[in-house]
Design a protein around this motif. Structure first.
Motif, PDB file in Angstrom:
ATOM      1  N   ASP A  14       0.857  -1.194   0.000  1.00  0.00           N
ATOM      2  CA  ASP A  14       0.000   0.000   0.000  1.00  0.00           C
ATOM      3  C   ASP A  14       0.893   1.245   0.000  1.00  0.00           C
ATOM      4  O   ASP A  14       1.520   1.568   1.008  1.00  0.00           O
ATOM      5  CB  ASP A  14      -0.904  -0.033   1.232  1.00  0.00           C
ATOM      6  CG  ASP A  14      -1.827   1.168   1.352  1.00  0.00           C
ATOM      7  OD1 ASP A  14      -1.568   2.220   0.715  1.00  0.00           O
ATOM      8  OD2 ASP A  14      -2.807   1.066   2.105  1.00  0.00           O
ATOM      9  N   GLU A  15       0.949   1.920  -1.146  1.00  0.00           N
ATOM     10  CA  GLU A  15       1.847   3.071  -1.288  1.00  0.00           C
ATOM     11  C   GLU A  15       1.555   4.172  -0.276  1.00  0.00           C
ATOM     12  O   GLU A  15       2.485   4.763   0.292  1.00  0.00           O
ATOM     13  CB  GLU A  15       1.765   3.647  -2.705  1.00  0.00           C
ATOM     14  CG  GLU A  15       2.714   4.813  -2.914  1.00  0.00           C
ATOM     15  CD  GLU A  15       2.672   5.390  -4.320  1.00  0.00           C
ATOM     16  OE1 GLU A  15       3.503   6.269  -4.600  1.00  0.00           O
ATOM     17  OE2 GLU A  15       1.822   4.976  -5.123  1.00  0.00           O
ATOM     18  N   SER A  16       0.281   4.457  -0.012  1.00  0.00           N
ATOM     19  CA  SER A  16      -0.035   5.531   0.935  1.00  0.00           C
ATOM     20  C   SER A  16       0.456   5.183   2.337  1.00  0.00           C
ATOM     21  O   SER A  16       0.940   6.057   3.064  1.00  0.00           O
ATOM     22  CB  SER A  16      -1.537   5.837   0.944  1.00  0.00           C
ATOM     23  OG  SER A  16      -2.282   4.707   1.347  1.00  0.00           O
ATOM     24  N   MET A  17       0.375   3.918   2.728  1.00  0.00           N
ATOM     25  CA  MET A  17       0.883   3.487   4.036  1.00  0.00           C
ATOM     26  C   MET A  17       2.398   3.622   4.084  1.00  0.00           C
ATOM     27  O   MET A  17       2.956   4.129   5.059  1.00  0.00           O
ATOM     28  CB  MET A  17       0.450   2.042   4.317  1.00  0.00           C
ATOM     29  CG  MET A  17       0.916   1.508   5.657  1.00  0.00           C
ATOM     30  SD  MET A  17       0.266   2.366   7.106  1.00  0.00           S
ATOM     31  CE  MET A  17      -1.423   1.810   7.089  1.00  0.00           C
ATOM     32  N   ARG A  18       3.076   3.174   3.017  1.00  0.00           N
ATOM     33  CA  ARG A  18       4.541   3.286   2.960  1.00  0.00           C
ATOM     34  C   ARG A  18       4.975   4.728   3.120  1.00  0.00           C
ATOM     35  O   ARG A  18       5.874   5.039   3.908  1.00  0.00           O
ATOM     36  CB  ARG A  18       5.080   2.781   1.606  1.00  0.00           C
ATOM     37  CG  ARG A  18       5.117   1.314   1.439  1.00  0.00           C
ATOM     38  CD  ARG A  18       5.963   0.897   0.226  1.00  0.00           C
ATOM     39  NE  ARG A  18       5.725   1.625  -1.008  1.00  0.00           N
ATOM     40  CZ  ARG A  18       4.886   1.258  -1.960  1.00  0.00           C
ATOM     41  NH1 ARG A  18       4.154   0.159  -1.817  1.00  0.00           N
ATOM     42  NH2 ARG A  18       4.757   1.971  -3.056  1.00  0.00           N
ATOM     43  N   GLU A  19       4.350   5.611   2.343  1.00  0.00           N
ATOM     44  CA  GLU A  19       4.763   7.011   2.358  1.00  0.00           C
ATOM     45  C   GLU A  19       4.446   7.687   3.694  1.00  0.00           C
ATOM     46  O   GLU A  19       5.221   8.519   4.176  1.00  0.00           O
ATOM     47  CB  GLU A  19       4.131   7.765   1.196  1.00  0.00           C
ATOM     48  CG  GLU A  19       4.663   7.318  -0.164  1.00  0.00           C
ATOM     49  CD  GLU A  19       6.180   7.404  -0.288  1.00  0.00           C
ATOM     50  OE1 GLU A  19       6.775   8.441   0.103  1.00  0.00           O
ATOM     51  OE2 GLU A  19       6.789   6.424  -0.769  1.00  0.00           O
ATOM     52  N   ALA A  20       3.321   7.334   4.307  1.00  0.00           N
ATOM     53  CA  ALA A  20       2.973   7.918   5.613  1.00  0.00           C
ATOM     54  C   ALA A  20       3.992   7.508   6.675  1.00  0.00           C
ATOM     55  O   ALA A  20       4.455   8.347   7.466  1.00  0.00           O
ATOM     56  CB  ALA A  20       1.566   7.483   6.025  1.00  0.00           C
ATOM     57  N   THR A  34      11.602   2.736   1.433  1.00  0.00           N
ATOM     58  CA  THR A  34      10.354   2.006   1.237  1.00  0.00           C
ATOM     59  C   THR A  34      10.498   0.986   0.120  1.00  0.00           C
ATOM     60  O   THR A  34      11.275   1.174  -0.826  1.00  0.00           O
ATOM     61  CB  THR A  34       9.191   2.966   0.909  1.00  0.00           C
ATOM     62  OG1 THR A  34       9.492   3.669  -0.291  1.00  0.00           O
ATOM     63  CG2 THR A  34       8.937   3.945   2.047  1.00  0.00           C
ATOM     64  N   SER A  36       7.878  -1.911  -2.137  1.00  0.00           N
ATOM     65  CA  SER A  36       6.512  -2.335  -2.409  1.00  0.00           C
ATOM     66  C   SER A  36       6.319  -3.837  -2.270  1.00  0.00           C
ATOM     67  O   SER A  36       5.200  -4.328  -2.307  1.00  0.00           O
ATOM     68  CB  SER A  36       6.079  -1.881  -3.800  1.00  0.00           C
ATOM     69  OG  SER A  36       6.918  -2.455  -4.772  1.00  0.00           O
TER      70      SER A  36
END
Length: 134
Positions: A14-20, A34, A36
């Motif tokens: 989940d890209e949004s989770m990684r970036e957060a 990060t 994927s």
């Protein structure tokens, strides 16, 4: 002489989770990378320099639990925080080894993640990351 910042690796599909999580780690003064997938992380040249690994349990391909098992098989003990969207999943993670610091269910409180990361970093700086057995 500049001291090296702890490196936090975040593996989640989940890209949004990684970036957060990456933004949170950097706001705390850590280096963060990060990935994927578990396979991408296993190819990371600085894998053995990782201070703490944050990984989702459920991902396409290799799961976070399979990643943990692979690291143990390679003789690499990295303090690890497991995250999952499935309540009750953390029960499966008990007994996986001393390097599993925490298991958090999404959505989790930011402070809970920070506490887990700080525990992992403290363990790594004390040189107490031992070999885990499955």
């Amino acid at each position: 002489m500049q001291t090296k910042k702890p490196l936090i690796a975040i593996v989640d599909d989940d890209e949004s989770m990684r970036e957060a999580i990456k933004g949170l780690m950097r706001s705390l003064g850590f280096d963060a990378e990060t990935f994927s997938s578990a396979e991408d992380y296993l190819g990371f040249p600085l894998l053995r320099s990782t201070t703490c690994l944050v990984t989702d349990i459920h991902m396409p391909g290799m799961s976070g639990l399979d990643l943990h098992r692979r690291l143990v098989a390679l003789g690499t003990s990295i303090p690890t925080v497991l995250i999952t969207a499935f309540p009750g999943e953390e029960a499966r993670t008990r007994g996986l080894g001393a390097d599993i610091i925490c298991s958090l269910t999404k959505p989790f409180r930011e402070q809970d993640l920070v506490d887990c990361i700080l525990s992992a970093v403290a363990r790594g700086s004390d040189g107490q990351s031992g070999k885990a057995g499955i």
